[in-house]
Design a protein around this motif. Structure first.
Motif, PDB file in Angstrom:
ATOM      1  N   GLY A   1      -3.819  18.042   6.162  1.00 34.47           N
ATOM      2  CA  GLY A   1      -4.908  17.228   5.331  1.00 34.47           C
ATOM      3  C   GLY A   1      -5.837  17.385   4.295  1.00 34.47           C
ATOM      4  N   THR A   2      -6.527  18.076   4.610  1.00 32.51           N
ATOM      5  CA  THR A   2      -7.225  18.763   3.704  1.00 32.51           C
ATOM      6  C   THR A   2      -6.605  18.704   2.389  1.00 32.51           C
ATOM      7  OG1 THR A   2      -9.220  19.401   5.133  1.00 32.51           O
ATOM      8  CG2 THR A   2      -9.206  20.331   2.920  1.00 32.51           C
ATOM      9  N   LEU A   3      -5.889  19.319   2.242  1.00 33.87           N
ATOM     10  CA  LEU A   3      -4.398  19.744   0.945  1.00 33.87           C
ATOM     11  C   LEU A   3      -4.068  18.600   0.404  1.00 33.87           C
ATOM     12  CD1 LEU A   3      -5.535  22.774   1.112  1.00 33.87           C
ATOM     13  CD2 LEU A   3      -2.470  22.972   0.661  1.00 33.87           C
ATOM     14  N   ALA A   4      -3.716  17.194   1.126  1.00 30.97           N
ATOM     15  CA  ALA A   4      -3.300  16.597   0.881  1.00 30.97           C
ATOM     16  C   ALA A   4      -4.261  15.653   0.554  1.00 30.97           C
ATOM     17  CB  ALA A   4      -2.479  15.247   2.052  1.00 30.97           C
ATOM     18  N   ALA A   5      -5.340  15.474   0.639  1.00 25.44           N
ATOM     19  CA  ALA A   5      -7.049  15.160   0.619  1.00 25.44           C
ATOM     20  C   ALA A   5      -6.346  15.137  -1.027  1.00 25.44           C
ATOM     21  CB  ALA A   5      -7.968  14.905   1.536  1.00 25.44           C
ATOM     22  N   TYR A   6      -6.726  16.425  -1.200  1.00 28.22           N
ATOM     23  CA  TYR A   6      -7.072  17.015  -2.777  1.00 28.22           C
ATOM     24  C   TYR A   6      -5.709  16.603  -3.580  1.00 28.22           C
ATOM     25  CZ  TYR A   6      -7.880  20.793  -6.483  1.00 28.22           C
ATOM     26  OH  TYR A   6      -8.334  21.071  -7.659  1.00 28.22           O
ATOM     27  N   VAL A   7      -4.752  16.479  -3.384  1.00 24.08           N
ATOM     28  CA  VAL A   7      -3.826  16.406  -3.876  1.00 24.08           C
ATOM     29  C   VAL A   7      -4.374  15.132  -4.581  1.00 24.08           C
ATOM     30  CG1 VAL A   7      -1.318  15.501  -3.574  1.00 24.08           C
ATOM     31  CG2 VAL A   7      -1.987  17.999  -3.421  1.00 24.08           C
TER      32      VAL A   7
END
Length: 193
Positions: free
Chosen positions: A19-25
């Motif tokens: 979820g953190t990576l998806a939020a960054y993207v």
């Protein structure tokens, strides 16, 4: 004619930082379309309907399954149902826009069966201890839920070899930028035939 894009699938164990990576993207790469999953679990603090998930009832989720509206779905940690609405994914891929799914291992296996041309990325923690620290630190699950998630995570970590590449989430920016670069790789002509 627009060349269809290849779906990139990101999966990994609980609390690894999907979820953190998806939020960054989502924040830094708006050109990459992120699928929004449907789930029967309750929203966590700060989660927004239609941005993080589509929060639906068990009855609505079951209807979606029966109507073939989900690309993949699963009961996760023996509790809540999660699934990826099929229509939006297919529509975005047809436009040639890079598309990313952030899902669990069971879902990734279903997508591989129906879309073998997709690119599968396994997100791994730097260490088991770091995974445990992240799960405990987020404070969104009670002790029983954490234990269930960690039991599942042990099994999921062994599945990394099923994926095209393993990405270690030791630096969010670097990991997200690597992920974005893979979303831009075109579908090989032989995979589209």
């Amino acid at each position: 004619m627009t060349t269809p894009s290849r779906l990139t699938v990101l999966a990994g164990p609980t609390a690894v930082g999907k979820g953190t990576l998806a939020a960054y993207v989502r924040e830094h790469h708006p050109e990459v379309w992120l699928s929004v999953s449907a789930t029967t679990r309750r929203p966590r603090p700060g989660e927004v309907e239609g941005v993080h998930y589509h929060f639906v009832s068990d009855e609505e989720f079951d209807r979606m399954v029966e109507q073939g509206e989900l690309l993949e779905w699963a009961v996760v940690h023996g509790r809540a149902k999660y699934g990826t609405p099929r229509g939006p994914v297919e529509a975005v891929l047809a436009t040639g826009r890079p598309a990313l799914l952030e899902i669990d291992l069971q879902g990734a296996r279903q997508v591989r069966a129906s879309m073998p041309e997709a690119f599968f990325v396994f997100l791994a923690p730097p260490s088991w201890e770091e995974l445990v620290r992240r799960l405990v630190g987020r404070g969104t699950e009670d002790e029983e839920e954490r234990a269930a998630r960690l039991d599942t995570a042990r099994i999921e970590l062994a599945a990394a070899e099923e994926f095209d590449v393993t990405l270690v989430n030791d630096d969010v920016r670097r990991a997200a930028e690597d992920l974005v670069s893979w979303t831009r790789t075109p579908v090989p002509a032989t995979k589209r035939d």
